[in-house]
Design a protein around this motif. Structure first.
Motif, PDB file in Angstrom:
ATOM      1  N   ASP A   7       0.814  -1.217   0.000  1.00  0.00           N
ATOM      2  CA  ASP A   7       0.000   0.000   0.000  1.00  0.00           C
ATOM      3  C   ASP A   7       0.848   1.268   0.000  1.00  0.00           C
ATOM      4  O   ASP A   7       1.910   1.325   0.636  1.00  0.00           O
ATOM      5  N   LEU A   8       0.390   2.262  -0.746  1.00  0.00           N
ATOM      6  CA  LEU A   8       0.964   3.602  -0.737  1.00  0.00           C
ATOM      7  C   LEU A   8      -0.182   4.600  -0.779  1.00  0.00           C
ATOM      8  O   LEU A   8      -1.260   4.294  -1.300  1.00  0.00           O
ATOM      9  N   THR A   9       0.040   5.784  -0.248  1.00  0.00           N
ATOM     10  CA  THR A   9      -0.969   6.835  -0.406  1.00  0.00           C
ATOM     11  C   THR A   9      -0.900   7.364  -1.833  1.00  0.00           C
ATOM     12  O   THR A   9       0.092   7.150  -2.548  1.00  0.00           O
ATOM     13  N   ALA A  10      -1.932   8.086  -2.242  1.00  0.00           N
ATOM     14  CA  ALA A  10      -1.956   8.661  -3.590  1.00  0.00           C
ATOM     15  C   ALA A  10      -0.789   9.629  -3.776  1.00  0.00           C
ATOM     16  O   ALA A  10      -0.129   9.636  -4.827  1.00  0.00           O
ATOM     17  N   ASP A  11      -0.502  10.419  -2.754  1.00  0.00           N
ATOM     18  CA  ASP A  11       0.596  11.392  -2.849  1.00  0.00           C
ATOM     19  C   ASP A  11       1.938  10.687  -3.024  1.00  0.00           C
ATOM     20  O   ASP A  11       2.779  11.120  -3.826  1.00  0.00           O
ATOM     21  N   GLU A  12       2.153   9.605  -2.256  1.00  0.00           N
ATOM     22  CA  GLU A  12       3.414   8.866  -2.353  1.00  0.00           C
ATOM     23  C   GLU A  12       3.581   8.249  -3.738  1.00  0.00           C
ATOM     24  O   GLU A  12       4.677   8.266  -4.316  1.00  0.00           O
ATOM     25  N   LEU A  13       2.483   7.697  -4.276  1.00  0.00           N
ATOM     26  CA  LEU A  13       2.549   7.063  -5.588  1.00  0.00           C
ATOM     27  C   LEU A  13       2.837   8.088  -6.683  1.00  0.00           C
ATOM     28  O   LEU A  13       3.660   7.854  -7.579  1.00  0.00           O
ATOM     29  N   ILE A  14       2.169   9.242  -6.607  1.00  0.00           N
ATOM     30  CA  ILE A  14       2.375  10.292  -7.612  1.00  0.00           C
ATOM     31  C   ILE A  14       3.795  10.855  -7.510  1.00  0.00           C
ATOM     32  O   ILE A  14       4.432  11.169  -8.531  1.00  0.00           O
TER      33      ILE A  14
END
Length: 376
Positions: free
Chosen positions: A180-187
């Motif tokens: 799992d990653l947050t949307a911010d981390e993935l972007i």
């Protein structure tokens, strides 16, 4: 022949957990770039350090330097080279894995479609061969590649993913882990060039990698893994209770393509949630004879049959005029706990006037402690 292949997952589930069968671990992520392959390689190093005979059967780094660096020091089984349409392509070498017979093998890209002419059409079928040989497999999948979630993903992203695995593969798994990653981390990872080449970053940001889409996919992934863990705990506890009646679902369909498709997908999700066997029943009445429905309708019907078997269902086809009677007989014969049917296409007044058959079905199912679900 293809139906036989699709049924193999169900056959694995029905076998007792014998020590001769390999164990399966699946890493799931909401999208590319969350770190599934990286985590598998980290685990491979830890196992190797512990003295486990582990090999890399197939890893796809997508040119990511961090991931590529982790391959160093790990024993890699060379890929099988195939020439197809004038191009040299690499595939998983299943025979080499079986001959070397490591304790554990890493096989990435579970939903991959093999080159035409291969023994198996899909890589998940290759994994079944490896498990059958008593070799443990660690693999990875994105949430959008799970068959019954495919429509949900299409609604979120606007993209239909064609490479998919049957839900039963997740039920077969001994362990399912969410990366799992947050949307911010993935972007952020995307912008840093850690997922795609810099030339593709802007296009990805405008399409798939939007915060609202990532959030919805993340929710799907978290729910799926949480559900798998919960179902496995429930199943392992109740399996010891001999008096427990396991859920079994019966999806009843007609030649109406769209309604049948919805019933199949929704019943597949229910069966997956409850870790259950399920069946699809098609009763051909005189009005649905081959000479009474169009060729297009017949093609759609065959496609729905194929889709049902790919999702893990056992297909039952019968000819009769009293559909309600056949449903009840089949439900009793197969030990069904829940019958799933489509919403009647009649207004309330017509339902009341023509409810004889429906009431007959309800009464018979009630007498046999069988639930009925009307799917929209």
């Amino acid at each position: 022949m293809e139906d036989d292949k699709e049924k193999r997952v169900q056959q694995f589930l029905e076998l007792n957990r014998k020590s001769t069968r390999g164990r399966l671990k699946i890493y799931i992520g909401m999208s590319a770039g969350v770190g599934k392959t990286y985590r598998m390689l980290q685990e491979a190093h830890a196992l190797l350090k512990s003295g486990i005979n582990i090999k890399i059967g197939y890893i796809e780094t997508h040119g990511r330097m961090e991931t590529q660096a982790l391959i160093e020091g790990l024993p890699v089984i060379p890929r099988r080279e195939i020439f197809y349409k004038g191009k040299r392509l690499d595939e998983l070498d299943v025979q080499a894995i079986l001959l070397l017979h490591p304790q554990v093998v890493i096989i990435d890209e579970l939903a991959h479609s093999n080159i035409p002419g291969s023994k198996n059409e899909k890589r998940w079928q290759d994994v079944l061969d490896v498990l059958d040989a008593g070799i443990d497999v660690i693999t990875a999948i994105n949430i959008q590649h799970i068959e019954s979630i495919n429509e949900d993903v299409k609604e979120i992203t606007g993209v239909e993913v064609r490479e998919r695995i049957p839900d039963k593969m997740l039920q077969l798994a001994d362990e399912v882990v969410n990366i799992d990653l947050t949307a911010d981390e993935l972007i952020t990872r995307l912008k840093e060039g850690k997922i795609y080449d810099h030339s593709k970053v802007q296009q990805a940001l405008q399409n798939f990698f939007q915060p609202d889409k990532i959030l919805q996919l993340r929710e799907l992934a978290l729910k799926e893994v949480a559900g798998q863990v919960e179902r496995k705990v429930d199943y392992q506890i109740t399996a010891k209770q001999t008096a427990f009646r396991h859920d079994r679902f019966l999806a009843c369909i007609s030649s109406n393509h769209e309604i049948a498709q919805r019933i199949i997908r929704k019943t597949a999700r229910l069966a997956s949630y409850y870790n259950s066997q399920w069946y699809v029943l098609y009763v051909q009445t005189a009005s649905e004879g081959d000479d009474k429905i169009s060729l297009a309708a017949q093609r759609h019907l065959i496609n729905n049959f194929k889709n049902a078997t790919e999702l893990g269902a056992e297909l039952i086809r019968k000819q009769a005029e009293n559909v309600a009677k056949v449903i009840v007989e089949t439900a009793i014969e197969k030990g069904i706990t829940t019958v799933c049917i489509g919403k009647p296409h009649l207004n309330l007044f017509q339902i009341i006037l023509r409810s004889g058959v429906f009431n007959q079905l309800l009464k018979a199912l009630s007498e046999n402690s069988i639930d009925i679900i009307i799917l929209s």
